[in-house]
Design a protein around this motif. Structure first.
Motif, mmCIF file in Angstrom:
data_model
loop_
_atom_site.group_PDB
_atom_site.id
_atom_site.type_symbol
_atom_site.label_atom_id
_atom_site.label_comp_id
_atom_site.label_asym_id
_atom_site.label_seq_id
_atom_site.Cartn_x
_atom_site.Cartn_y
_atom_site.Cartn_z
ATOM 1 N N VAL A 187 0.838 -1.205 0.000
ATOM 2 C CA VAL A 187 0.000 0.000 0.000
ATOM 3 C C VAL A 187 0.872 1.255 0.000
ATOM 4 N N ALA A 188 1.976 1.213 0.742
ATOM 5 C CA ALA A 188 2.904 2.350 0.743
ATOM 6 C C ALA A 188 3.467 2.585 -0.659
ATOM 7 N N TRP B 115 0.892 4.396 -2.701
ATOM 8 C CA TRP B 115 0.838 5.819 -2.396
ATOM 9 C C TRP B 115 2.004 6.572 -3.042
ATOM 10 N N ARG C 132 3.344 5.723 -5.887
ATOM 11 C CA ARG C 132 2.965 5.826 -7.302
ATOM 12 C C ARG C 132 1.924 6.930 -7.528
ATOM 13 N N LEU C 133 1.135 7.217 -6.485
ATOM 14 C CA LEU C 133 0.132 8.281 -6.582
ATOM 15 C C LEU C 133 0.698 9.643 -6.178
ATOM 16 N N GLU D 22 2.159 5.266 6.164
ATOM 17 C CA GLU D 22 1.700 3.884 6.025
ATOM 18 C C GLU D 22 2.821 2.893 6.323
ATOM 19 N N ALA E 29 1.843 10.589 -3.381
ATOM 20 C CA ALA E 29 1.503 10.966 -2.008
ATOM 21 C C ALA E 29 2.565 10.393 -1.079
ATOM 22 N N VAL F 60 1.862 10.298 2.768
ATOM 23 C CA VAL F 60 0.984 9.202 3.172
ATOM 24 C C VAL F 60 1.733 7.876 3.112
ATOM 25 N N ALA F 61 2.600 7.713 2.111
ATOM 26 C CA ALA F 61 3.384 6.482 1.995
ATOM 27 C C ALA F 61 4.308 6.295 3.188
#
Length: 320
Positions: free
Chosen positions: A42-43, A46, A48-49, A58, A51, A54-55
């Motif tokens: 998930v990190a 994030w 890749r997005l 996480e 963010a 947030v990564a």
């Protein structure tokens, strides 16, 4: 098809497969390991997005410290016993129901996102326009400390309340002693070496994340999580003992972040005509002071949450 799209597609399939495996696996320990790996993936998503803040959160909290808490919880549980044949059907049915509910929730969220107007409603432009008044270059820190400061303040307070709740689980005779959940009776040589080499580097990384958070990805929560992880490694390796929970210095470190944040916010009523407001010429210095205090409090709270409730009984004169 671009290479980036191929990588994103592979990452999406991998995380979906890992999520299904984590739910379906029988062993509790294996499920926790799957959860930790899921958080790391998930990190990456994030990242890749774009963010990165947030990564970092996480990876440090959602996967790292939360994974360690779950592993400690698994260690306190009895060994997994084979499920009786009569109960296997019910367990399978429960997992199917959980999977269907998760898929349904995902479908609802996807439908909501896809039905948003174009462009989607957002306050990002207004926040970016007012960001220079804070002196910060990182919009995430600006939003958390300036525009949603009450949420950030409450998050810091919640950590202290969670720690108080954990300490309340201690036996009456152990109150005032030292947490001992992370202590290892016979730490291996590799663990001791890691605990001697990694913390100096990790402490510098945690300080860097706090300091760079004003203008780049990072901040108090990310830096505090890294510092807490370094402390946990030292405790697990037996190189230091957790402090007594009734120590005044320890309690001061725990509350200095939220207390200073609240005090500066209260002073904002006179400085900037608003609670949690900052005077224009002093906004960035005050925010950095708040972030520094929060980093210490968050690191202490997270580390003590990992260490668990007091376990050792105080000896004569109150010494543990």
């Amino acid at each position: 098809m671009s290479l980036g799209l191929v990588a994103d597609s592979f990452l999406a399939l991998l995380i979906l497969g890992l999520a299904v495996w984590t739910i379906a696996v029988r062993g509790t320990y294996a499920a926790v390991v799957g959860f930790v790996a899921y958080g790391l993936l998930v990190a990456l998503i994030w990242v890749r997005l774009a963010a990165v803040d947030v990564a970092l959160t996480e990876a440090a909290l959602g996967s790292g410290l939360m994974g360690l808490l779950l592993l400690r919880a698994v260690a306190c549980l009895p060994p997994d016993a084979p499920a009786p044949a009569s109960g296997r059907v019910g367990r399978v049915a429960l997992r199917v129901v959980v999977g269907v509910l998760c898929a349904g929730l995902t479908a609802v969220l996807a439908a909501v996102v896809l039905q948003l107007p174009e462009p989607a409603p957002s306050l990002a432009a207004a926040a970016a326009q007012a960001l220079p008044t804070t002196g910060l270059g990182n919009p995430v820190t600006g939003v958390l400390i300036a525009y949603r400061a009450i949420d950030t303040l409450l998050e810091a307070v919640v950590l202290v309340l969670a720690l108080i709740g954990l300490w309340s689980l201690a036996a009456d005779g152990a109150w005032g002693g030292r947490p001992g959940a992370l202590r290892t009776r016979e730490p291996g040589a590799a663990l001791v070496l890691l605990a001697q080499l990694l913390p100096p580097v990790g402490i510098l990384v945690g300080i860097h994340l706090f300091w760079t958070g004003a203008n780049h990805p990072g901040g108090a929560f990310q830096g505090g999580a890294v510092l807490a992880a370094m402390w946990a490694i030292v405790l697990v390796a037996g190189l230091a003992a957790a402090p007594r929970v009734d120590g005044r210095r320890l309690r001061l470190v725990l509350v200095v972040g939220p207390a200073l944040f609240f005090a500066i916010g209260l002073a904002g009523i006179w400085w900037a005509d608003a609670f949690l407001g900052y005077p224009a010429d002093w906004a960035k210095p005050l925010i950095l002071v708040i972030e520094a205090a929060l980093t210490l409090s968050i690191a202490a709270a997270l580390g003590l949450l990992l260490a668990g409730p007091p376990a050792s009984e105080p000896g004569p004169g109150g010494q543990a």
